[in-house]
Scaffold this active site. Structure first.
Site, PDB file in Angstrom:
ATOM      1  N   HIS A  46       0.811  -1.215   0.000  1.00  0.00           N
ATOM      2  CA  HIS A  46       0.000   0.000   0.000  1.00  0.00           C
ATOM      3  C   HIS A  46       0.846   1.268   0.000  1.00  0.00           C
ATOM      4  O   HIS A  46       0.298   2.371   0.032  1.00  0.00           O
ATOM      5  CB  HIS A  46      -0.939   0.011   1.211  1.00  0.00           C
ATOM      6  CG  HIS A  46      -2.029  -1.012   1.129  1.00  0.00           C
ATOM      7  ND1 HIS A  46      -3.044  -0.962   0.192  1.00  0.00           N
ATOM      8  CD2 HIS A  46      -2.275  -2.122   1.869  1.00  0.00           C
ATOM      9  CE1 HIS A  46      -3.856  -1.992   0.358  1.00  0.00           C
ATOM     10  NE2 HIS A  46      -3.409  -2.716   1.367  1.00  0.00           N
ATOM     11  N   GLU A 151      -6.619 -12.517   5.583  1.00  0.00           N
ATOM     12  CA  GLU A 151      -7.369 -11.266   5.490  1.00  0.00           C
ATOM     13  C   GLU A 151      -8.826 -11.443   5.081  1.00  0.00           C
ATOM     14  O   GLU A 151      -9.507 -10.437   4.836  1.00  0.00           O
ATOM     15  CB  GLU A 151      -6.668 -10.335   4.502  1.00  0.00           C
ATOM     16  CG  GLU A 151      -5.217 -10.053   4.886  1.00  0.00           C
ATOM     17  CD  GLU A 151      -4.504  -9.175   3.890  1.00  0.00           C
ATOM     18  OE1 GLU A 151      -4.617  -7.954   4.029  1.00  0.00           O
ATOM     19  OE2 GLU A 151      -3.847  -9.719   2.974  1.00  0.00           O
ATOM     20  N   ASP A 177      -9.295  -5.860   6.138  1.00  0.00           N
ATOM     21  CA  ASP A 177      -9.803  -6.695   5.046  1.00  0.00           C
ATOM     22  C   ASP A 177     -10.748  -7.770   5.569  1.00  0.00           C
ATOM     23  O   ASP A 177     -11.716  -8.136   4.892  1.00  0.00           O
ATOM     24  CB  ASP A 177      -8.641  -7.346   4.287  1.00  0.00           C
ATOM     25  CG  ASP A 177      -7.972  -6.377   3.318  1.00  0.00           C
ATOM     26  OD1 ASP A 177      -8.666  -5.472   2.830  1.00  0.00           O
ATOM     27  OD2 ASP A 177      -6.774  -6.515   3.062  1.00  0.00           O
TER      28      ASP A 177
END
Length: 260
Positions: A46, A151, A177
């Site tokens: 990310h 996740e 997530d």
């Protein structure tokens, strides 16, 4: 050869703390070290990192005695290899859902006979051949800490099989997530999410795996530590800076008789 202090700490039963890093300036790694954190997670998934900027973050971490961890963008043999070759001893791989996914991770992170990691000693991981090949290839399997992200509910439902894969060291539970997978996106404190994570901790510990997760408050960090989570990622550098700046500016503007 630099020891994997994070792996030693987890084996000793200690709890370790560290932030995710999205800032590309090695100064943030030095600040984390000076502040007393145990590790930093350099976030290639990310964050805006290249392999070159990641390598400089790793150098800063090693210079200050804090463990660098790299989260790669996906479960890719090439991406994992490039991270390991720059000298990373702790690697995180996102979106692991099945035993086959976990087997693929081990294949990429371990040399023969445990895996099929690409072999080259002309890399930073082998100190550019300062470490001889036999030592590099012989010790790397024991020194690397492999962390996988669970996740989603698919990963939770397959966790009993996943945790039995030899070569996986830490099961990292990603609450955000997971909240989306549970139908409550962003609500990481929803009972559906918390209960799924608590059950996952029990399953992982039953098979002797260390567990990690992400939290954004000291209270939640303590809660997960008490439950048995050892590897606790505490917030993100940009969020910590933003919250600190906003708190300061709010206080400054409240004192308008002095500052405005």
């Amino acid at each position: 050869m630099i020891r994997n202090l994070l792996k030693d700490s987890l084996k000793a039963g200690n709890t370790v703390f560290g932030p995710f890093c999205k800032m590309q300036d090695p100064a943030i790694v030095e600040i984390a070290a000076f502040s007393g954190f145990d590790f930093v997670i350099i976030d290639m998934e990310h964050g805006p990192f290249s392999i070159e900027s990641t390598q400089n973050m790793v150098r800063a971490a090693e210079a200050k005695g804090i463990t660098p961890v790299v989260r790669v963008t996906e479960n890719s043999e090439t991406l994992i290899l490039r991270a390991l070759d720059i000298g990373i001893k702790c690697i995180q791989i996102p979106q692991i859902c099945t035993k086959a996914d976990a087997d693929k991770v081990v294949k990429a992170t371990k040399f023969y006979p445990k895996g099929e990691r690409g072999m080259c000693r002309y890399v930073r991981a082998a100190e550019y051949t300062n470490i001889n090949g036999a030592d590099h290839f012989g010790n790397a399997n024991d020194q690397v800490t492999t962390i996988i992200h669970i996740e989603g509910m698919e990963g939770i439902n397959n966790l009993e099989e996943i945790v039995q894969v030899d070569g996986i060291d830490v099961i990292f539970l990603g609450p955000y997530d997971l909240s989306q997978s549970c139908g409550v996106p962003g609500q990481v404190n929803d009972p559906k999410v918390v209960n799924a994570m608590k059950d996952a901790v029990k399953t992982a510990k039953k098979y002797g795996k260390a567990v990690g997760t992400f939290t954004e408050s000291p209270e939640k960090a303590k809660m997960w530590k008490d439950i048995g989570v050892q590897y606790i990622s505490y917030s993100v550098d940009v969020g910590l800076v933003m919250n600190t700046f906003k708190g300061i500016t709010k206080e400054l503007h409240c004192k308008n008789d002095v500052f405005l």
